[in-house]
Design an enzyme around this catalytic site. Structure first.
Site, short mmCIF file in Angstrom:
data_model
loop_
_atom_site.label_atom_id
_atom_site.label_comp_id
_atom_site.label_asym_id
_atom_site.label_seq_id
_atom_site.Cartn_x
_atom_site.Cartn_y
_atom_site.Cartn_z
N PHE A 195 0.86 -1.19 0.00
CA PHE A 195 0.00 0.00 0.00
C PHE A 195 0.89 1.24 0.00
O PHE A 195 1.75 1.40 0.87
CB PHE A 195 -0.91 0.03 1.23
CG PHE A 195 -1.86 1.20 1.21
CD1 PHE A 195 -3.06 1.13 0.53
CD2 PHE A 195 -1.55 2.37 1.88
CE1 PHE A 195 -3.94 2.21 0.51
CE2 PHE A 195 -2.41 3.46 1.86
CZ PHE A 195 -3.61 3.37 1.17
N ASP B 13 9.36 3.02 1.32
CA ASP B 13 8.20 3.72 1.87
C ASP B 13 8.23 3.58 3.39
O ASP B 13 7.89 2.53 3.94
CB ASP B 13 6.92 3.13 1.27
CG ASP B 13 5.65 3.81 1.75
OD1 ASP B 13 5.66 4.39 2.86
OD2 ASP B 13 4.64 3.76 1.03
N LYS C 229 3.03 10.71 8.25
CA LYS C 229 2.48 10.22 9.52
C LYS C 229 3.25 10.73 10.74
O LYS C 229 3.10 11.87 11.14
CB LYS C 229 2.40 8.69 9.49
CG LYS C 229 1.33 8.16 8.54
CD LYS C 229 1.16 6.66 8.68
CE LYS C 229 0.09 6.11 7.75
NZ LYS C 229 -1.28 6.43 8.16
#
Length: 394
Positions: A137, A221, A250
């Site tokens: 993802f 990532d 985040k």
């Protein structure tokens, strides 16, 4: 239906399922709903609230910067922006050759990385292929969605940007897929949205070796795994490798929206002026907050706390005598719990009723990503409430 749920139903775009509660305030590792019920937050805004809620360091930094300068556009630089770029170069080990690009979210960071990969055409312009992992993802915008190895999420949005191939998360698949036509490989150190799924031992090391041999970029990532979440500053550091680029978001902002692309070595020279940009990216409010968050993580020893508390958390879970629990996955305070039956959503609902916030990325996985500030008291509360939630859902 509750009044607030009716407002969600009538006023909010239907891109999400119905929200589970209406939270009005938070402090430390706790949040409170409109009726005054308190919940232990073991999701942390999906690995975002590194310092928990209303942390005084964040409150002070946001207040001070808001009273000074919030936005000037990317035609100008500000001291917090330059400080954050230097800080990220130091923490990632990118060094003098490293560069930072700032945006507003993880999906935007991966969009920038996608464009970076497209620029790595090789000396003869023959590199065109981008590899990503199955069940990965990387975001919801069109480019980041193209990188996401979840076909169900693609439905309705094809055709996506092309020349992206998805491979199994095995070293054998890497060896078979990487050749001189590959411009970049995208990889999560731990697949968070898949249910906190670890990569095989040696996978990142093999990925680094093979991409280097064929002139492909290794782009990691770190949106869920960065900022100390896994017990190291960044997930790739646990493998002892140096990538060509990483994407961040985040936890680096602690709840204030910010994303970043950090490049290493020759990848830092691929972009030229005018090829990418963001009106709000790197604004002084977001970068000042990120500096405060990362500074507090460093000063308070929260990377080590994530490692130690993560080990304790997994030990607590292992001690639960429940036929539902098959395994624990992940590292530090990014923990996945594999279940024997597809009852994860029921466990999450039961936990919420008991005042515990957790998440089910899929029917057989529970995800935990609490604030990095948790201590023994929060672990004890989690143990009690999670046991009760399992029993209720069994």
């Amino acid at each position: 239906m509750n009044e607030w749920k009716q407002r969600v139903e009538t006023d909010m775009m239907r891109t999400f399922a119905m929200t589970q509660a209406l939270f009005v305030r938070g402090e430390g590792c706790w949040v409170e709903d409109g009726a005054g019920k308190r919940y232990l937050d073991f999701l942390g805004g999906i690995a975002v609230n590194a310092l928990g809620h209303a942390h005084p360091v964040m409150v002070e930094a946001i207040s001070r910067q808001a009273a000074t300068l919030i936005h000037v556009s990317n035609y100008f630089s500000t001291p917090p922006q330059l400080e954050l770029a230097e800080r990220l170069k130091r923490l990632t080990g990118a060094g003098e050759s490293g560069r930072a690009y700032f945006c507003n979210s993880g999906t935007e960071a991966n969009e920038a990385a996608f464009k970076l990969a497209r620029l790595n055409k090789g000396p003869h312009g023959t590199k065109y292929k981008i590899l990503s992992l199955e069940n990965s993802f990387h975001g919801r915008t069109m480019g980041s969605l193209a990188l996401t190895g979840k076909p169900a999420l693609h439905a309705g949005f094809e055709p996506l940007p092309g020349n992206v191939e998805y491979i199994e998360s095995t070293i054998e698949a890497l060896e078979n897929a990487i050749d001189d036509s590959v411009a970049a490989l995208f990889v999560e150190p731990i697949k968070g949205e898949a249910g906190v799924v670890d990569l095989p031992d040696g996978f990142l090391e093999a990925a680094r070796r093979l991409t280097a041999e064929h002139g492909a970029l290794l782009i990691v990532d770190e949106i869920q795994t960065g900022a100390g979440r896994t017990g190291s500053w960044f997930g790739f550091q646990r493998a002892g490798i140096v990538p060509d680029a990483i994407t961040l978001a985040k936890g680096i902002g602690g709840g204030v929206p910010i994303g970043a692309l950090v490049t290493f070595g020759h990848a830092s020279e691929l972009f030229s002026p005018g090829q990418h940009g963001s009106t709000f990216g790197g604004n002084p409010l977001a970068t000042a907050t990120a500096n405060a968050v990362l500074g507090e993580i460093e000063d308070a020893g929260l990377v080590e706390n994530a490692r130690v508390r993560g080990e304790q958390l997994r030990a607590l879970i292992a001690a639960i005598d429940s036929p539902l629990i098959l395994e624990t996955r992940g590292a530090g305070l990014l923990v996945g719990i594999g279940l024997a039956k597809p009852v994860a959503p029921a466990v999450v609902r039961a936990a919420l009723e008991l005042g515990l916030v957790i998440n089910a990325p899929n029917d057989r996985s529970i995800r935990l990503a609490p604030p990095l500030i948790i201590g023994e008291a929060e672990l004890a509360e989690f143990d009690s409430r999670f046991r009760a939630a399992l029993a209720a859902a069994a």
